[in-house]
Design a protein around this motif. Sequence first.
Motif, mmCIF file in Angstrom:
data_model
loop_
_atom_site.group_PDB
_atom_site.id
_atom_site.type_symbol
_atom_site.label_atom_id
_atom_site.label_comp_id
_atom_site.label_asym_id
_atom_site.label_seq_id
_atom_site.Cartn_x
_atom_site.Cartn_y
_atom_site.Cartn_z
ATOM 1 N N ARG A 20 0.821 -1.214 0.000
ATOM 2 C CA ARG A 20 0.000 0.000 0.000
ATOM 3 C C ARG A 20 0.855 1.264 0.000
ATOM 4 O O ARG A 20 0.447 2.285 -0.559
ATOM 5 N N PHE A 21 2.010 1.218 0.656
ATOM 6 C CA PHE A 21 2.835 2.423 0.805
ATOM 7 C C PHE A 21 4.290 2.093 0.487
ATOM 8 O O PHE A 21 5.155 2.051 1.377
ATOM 9 N N PRO A 22 4.567 1.835 -0.769
ATOM 10 C CA PRO A 22 5.940 1.442 -1.127
ATOM 11 C C PRO A 22 6.970 2.526 -0.882
ATOM 12 O O PRO A 22 8.155 2.216 -0.724
ATOM 13 N N ALA A 23 6.532 3.794 -0.851
ATOM 14 C CA ALA A 23 7.494 4.886 -0.689
ATOM 15 C C ALA A 23 7.641 5.337 0.756
ATOM 16 O O ALA A 23 8.256 6.373 1.029
ATOM 17 N N LEU A 24 7.087 4.615 1.696
ATOM 18 C CA LEU A 24 7.144 5.025 3.102
ATOM 19 C C LEU A 24 8.589 5.009 3.592
ATOM 20 O O LEU A 24 9.286 4.004 3.429
ATOM 21 N N PRO A 25 9.076 6.103 4.176
ATOM 22 C CA PRO A 25 10.449 6.109 4.710
ATOM 23 C C PRO A 25 10.655 5.007 5.738
ATOM 24 O O PRO A 25 9.716 4.586 6.416
ATOM 25 N N ALA A 26 11.902 4.549 5.835
ATOM 26 C CA ALA A 26 12.193 3.392 6.695
ATOM 27 C C ALA A 26 11.791 3.642 8.142
ATOM 28 O O ALA A 26 11.237 2.750 8.804
ATOM 29 N N SER A 27 12.084 4.863 8.668
ATOM 30 C CA SER A 27 11.753 5.133 10.074
ATOM 31 C C SER A 27 10.247 5.120 10.291
ATOM 32 O O SER A 27 9.750 4.568 11.284
ATOM 33 N N ALA A 28 9.521 5.728 9.341
ATOM 34 C CA ALA A 28 8.066 5.738 9.464
ATOM 35 C C ALA A 28 7.511 4.327 9.292
ATOM 36 O O ALA A 28 6.562 3.930 9.976
ATOM 37 N N ARG A 29 8.110 3.566 8.370
ATOM 38 C CA ARG A 29 7.654 2.193 8.134
ATOM 39 C C ARG A 29 7.741 1.367 9.411
ATOM 40 O O ARG A 29 6.792 0.662 9.784
ATOM 41 N N GLN A 30 8.883 1.454 10.096
ATOM 42 C CA GLN A 30 9.047 0.669 11.318
ATOM 43 C C GLN A 30 8.076 1.120 12.395
ATOM 44 O O GLN A 30 7.536 0.314 13.149
ATOM 45 N N ARG A 31 7.856 2.437 12.466
ATOM 46 C CA ARG A 31 6.941 2.949 13.495
ATOM 47 C C ARG A 31 5.524 2.440 13.262
ATOM 48 O O ARG A 31 4.836 2.029 14.190
ATOM 49 N N VAL A 32 5.103 2.446 12.000
ATOM 50 C CA VAL A 32 3.757 1.957 11.692
ATOM 51 C C VAL A 32 3.646 0.470 12.018
ATOM 52 O O VAL A 32 2.647 0.023 12.577
ATOM 53 N N LEU A 33 4.676 -0.312 11.665
ATOM 54 C CA LEU A 33 4.639 -1.743 11.981
ATOM 55 C C LEU A 33 4.541 -1.964 13.489
ATOM 56 O O LEU A 33 3.798 -2.836 13.954
ATOM 57 N N ASP A 34 5.276 -1.168 14.257
ATOM 58 C CA ASP A 34 5.237 -1.311 15.709
ATOM 59 C C ASP A 34 3.871 -0.909 16.260
ATOM 60 O O ASP A 34 3.298 -1.596 17.110
ATOM 61 N N GLU A 35 3.379 0.243 15.791
ATOM 62 C CA GLU A 35 2.114 0.771 16.323
ATOM 63 C C GLU A 35 0.921 -0.094 15.921
ATOM 64 O O GLU A 35 -0.030 -0.253 16.681
ATOM 65 N N SER A 36 0.950 -0.656 14.729
ATOM 66 C CA SER A 36 -0.217 -1.380 14.216
ATOM 67 C C SER A 36 -0.404 -2.739 14.866
ATOM 68 O O SER A 36 -1.523 -3.261 14.895
ATOM 69 N N ALA A 37 0.652 -3.331 15.369
ATOM 70 C CA ALA A 37 0.576 -4.631 16.051
ATOM 71 C C ALA A 37 -0.156 -5.673 15.211
ATOM 72 O O ALA A 37 -0.937 -6.470 15.721
ATOM 73 N N GLY A 38 0.062 -5.661 13.914
ATOM 74 C CA GLY A 38 -0.538 -6.656 13.034
ATOM 75 C C GLY A 38 -1.980 -6.382 12.664
ATOM 76 O O GLY A 38 -2.651 -7.249 12.091
ATOM 77 N N ASN A 39 -2.455 -5.169 12.955
ATOM 78 C CA ASN A 39 -3.840 -4.815 12.613
ATOM 79 C C ASN A 39 -3.882 -4.285 11.180
ATOM 80 O O ASN A 39 -3.297 -3.236 10.889
ATOM 81 N N PRO A 40 -4.569 -4.961 10.249
ATOM 82 C CA PRO A 40 -4.532 -4.536 8.843
ATOM 83 C C PRO A 40 -5.058 -3.123 8.622
ATOM 84 O O PRO A 40 -4.493 -2.376 7.809
ATOM 85 N N LEU A 41 -6.126 -2.751 9.313
ATOM 86 C CA LEU A 41 -6.667 -1.408 9.111
ATOM 87 C C LEU A 41 -5.665 -0.356 9.580
ATOM 88 O O LEU A 41 -5.487 0.682 8.943
ATOM 89 N N ALA A 42 -5.001 -0.644 10.690
ATOM 90 C CA ALA A 42 -3.992 0.288 11.165
ATOM 91 C C ALA A 42 -2.857 0.429 10.159
ATOM 92 O O ALA A 42 -2.321 1.517 9.939
ATOM 93 N N LEU A 43 -2.507 -0.675 9.528
ATOM 94 C CA LEU A 43 -1.407 -0.646 8.562
ATOM 95 C C LEU A 43 -1.717 0.229 7.365
ATOM 96 O O LEU A 43 -0.795 0.800 6.754
ATOM 97 N N VAL A 44 -3.000 0.364 7.002
ATOM 98 C CA VAL A 44 -3.321 1.163 5.821
ATOM 99 C C VAL A 44 -3.850 2.547 6.182
ATOM 100 O O VAL A 44 -3.987 3.399 5.297
#
Length: 923
Positions: A198-222
């Motif tokens: 969904r977000f191929p251009a997401l910066p690495a720092s933001a990418r990791q933060r989203v993965l951490d915050e979302s805790a595997g929740n698909p809606l959170a990931l998008v």
Amino acid sequence: MGAPHDPELVGRQDERQVVAELVGRLPGGGGALVVRGEPGLGKSTLLAEAVRLAGDAGARVLRTTGVEAVAPVAFGGLEQLLRPLRDRIGVLAPPERSAVHSALGQTDAPVPELFLVALATLNLVADAAPAVMVVEDAQWLDRESADVLAFLARRVELEPIVLLAAVRDGYPGPLDDVRALELPPLSGADAAALLDARFPALPASARQRVLDESAGNPLALVELPVALTQLPVGPARLTLPPAAAPSPGPTTPAPMAAANWLRLPERLERAFGARTTGLPPATLTLLLLAALNASDSLAEVLAAGGPGHTVDDLVPAVRVGLIEFGDGRLRFRHPLVRSAVVQRATAGQRHEAHAALARVLDGDIERRAWHRGASVVGPDEDVAAELDAAGERARRRGGVETAVQAYERAARLSATASRRADRLLRAADLATELGRREDVARLLGQAGALELSDAQRTLAAWIADADDDGIHDLVANVRRQADFAERVAADGDVDLAMKILYRAAIRCFFTEPGDDVRERLAATAERLSPDPADGRLLAILGHVAPIERGRVIHDNLARAAERAEGDPDAARLVGNAAIALGAFDVGSAMQATAIAGLRAQGRLALLARATSIQAWCALQLMDLGVAITSAQEAVRLSTETAQPAIALLARSRESLIAAMRGDHEACEQIAVEVERRALPAGVRPVLTMVQLARGASALGVGRYSDAFEHLRRVHDPADPAYHHLNRCFSVGDVVEAAVRSGHYDEARALLDDLERVGSRTPSPALHINLRYARALMAAEEEPFLTALRADLARWPFARARLLLAYGEWLRRQRRPAEARAHLRAAREAFDALGALAWGDRARAELRASGETSRGRVARASELLTPQELQIAQMAAEGLTNREIGQKLYLSHRTISTHLHRIYPKLGVTSRGGLFAALHGTVR
């Protein structure tokens, strides 16, 4: 399997496969599935995939959504679901057509029992099948719609219907028993794959933060990346406004940081809410109206918005991914969007929106009243009266839960304490029908804090004591109920007093309060109702003093039965009295009348009780065909209507049925299961039935010592299985077991005890048993002849047992030639009745007398399941599939499927051969 249709199904291949297999059953069959999980885990996405698969399969899609932000309207969710099928309602059978019209508010006629509405819904959808029903946020549906869907879920497996419902974790409800698919969070690899897709251009720092915050929740990931970085989302690559807290200020932290301490669903709600920032005022107004509206009608939202509002005002909300609309409907992209819109509005804005919706809903009394009620803060008697009227309309339409909420809301807005108390008591009274003790206690507590009148205090006391005829409260103080009944009668309400006494009488039957308490209740009932043929009085006496008042019941039973003809409620009461007397032939006839009426009215809770009692009658008369089907239906309906004590009682009947059919393993298996559940609660009739079943099983195979150990417990007042009434109908069994196991003194004591009981009551069943017991105890022939001269035309099993016992006695007297005729007659009767173990006993005696006995051939009832047997019996009587379905609360399609399974089992090719197959034997 192929790639998921939606990128958001990444990591959900297994779950998608479950949904695909379910939809793939169409059109040959169907099923139901509840998708459970926290918000954002993909429930809506899976349901959307089901809709796509349904389209590929050419199935009709029916949809409805529960709405948290608004008060429920009775059958509101069902109305939305059935909206595409309104033009088909006219083809339903008249009772079903009327039920649906009433439930959907198309007529002012009172709605019949909810189950009739549910049956009509099943047939309506089945006739439009194949169909996929999709229910979003089912936890927020009105209770009536949820109950209808639960009814359907239990019946769609043989239909070309699939029911899929999404339910959030932590919300119990009517769909709890439906097969569930639990959605876990995505694995780390799947979460990363979805985010990168969904977000191929997401910066690495933001990418990791989203993965951490979302805790595997698909809606959170998008969704969270949008709030974090304002990245474009979706195929149109829209640039979204930055996320913001509801009231941003110079010290407000960034949205993701501010939300770190919140639960993930709240973070997502804020993320959606942030998208409303910067939307035009007209768009925000329409969004709030849509969020507070229980309907998805676009026209209603625009009308409530007032002049100048058009669909163009909604386009900005579509662009930022909050809603979609078309075909006159407006839908939120996710349930959290709706709640986010409501949460971000001020209290004043919500009040104004409710008032606007009320102004455009003049034709919908209930919804208009709810919105008016939500638009005011302080006491407002006009609005309270409107909510009162809406509650009454909901109650008449079968919406008990909606009515309770309407009365409670009206109470809050009442101008005086007296009116507030009246409305709270009305709400509490109705809440007892829902079995929600905590709500009853809360409402009574609110009313009790007010200054109540004498009449209000009496009503409050009645409500506090009401609990489903007392069956769930087996240790109730029935003496207090007698006091209460007398007080109510003194105030002039004899009808209410008799209801109180009947409830107490039921409790007496299920427990053992002692002779003094039972006599007190009997005497009180006799004072309140001087008419000895009053069915209510006879039913009370039958439960509390069946022996002491046996003569009264016997002498007035015929008149009471004549009065009850055509009235299912009266017939049920009179039938109960007849059964307590031991007049099982009369009781069976009255229960049949009650069952027919209760079926037609859709009153399945009472139908469960009536069919359980009918099973007991049929067992006493040894009509196993009726006993098998009635017990099975009682188990199913009592489970469906949440009556655990009745379910246990009906299940214990099945144990006795198994014993009489010679299935000793099933008898003991059911007995163990039932005893384990009934013993802690002290449900005496169930524990009695368990011992009767075990005793009958042992008697049937000649294990007399075991039989005596089981049956003597029913006659021991210190034993939990003792029952002051049901022991009377087992004296023949226990005396036979005692005599044949060498316990002659105990047999004499038991017989003497029951002889004294017999001197006080003309109970037919008791005296049949006493004559049998006397014959077994006697050394001469005359007691057998006396017993056989009695009229046993309606008691074929009792006569067959006498013939067997007489034949055995004759053989022991070295008169084998005379014995054989009686033993043959006994064998043939047992075979015809399906009493397999007893038939084998007769065969063994015939062999001992010097005659070889032919083998037994199977009966139809042994080849069919209980439900198949019931359907076959009705079809053999000439009922159509639709008529059978109406009686059994199944669709006519299901009946057809069952019949096509029944025919080969019985060796017939059409319903024309059913009668002969059922009334003969199957080779």
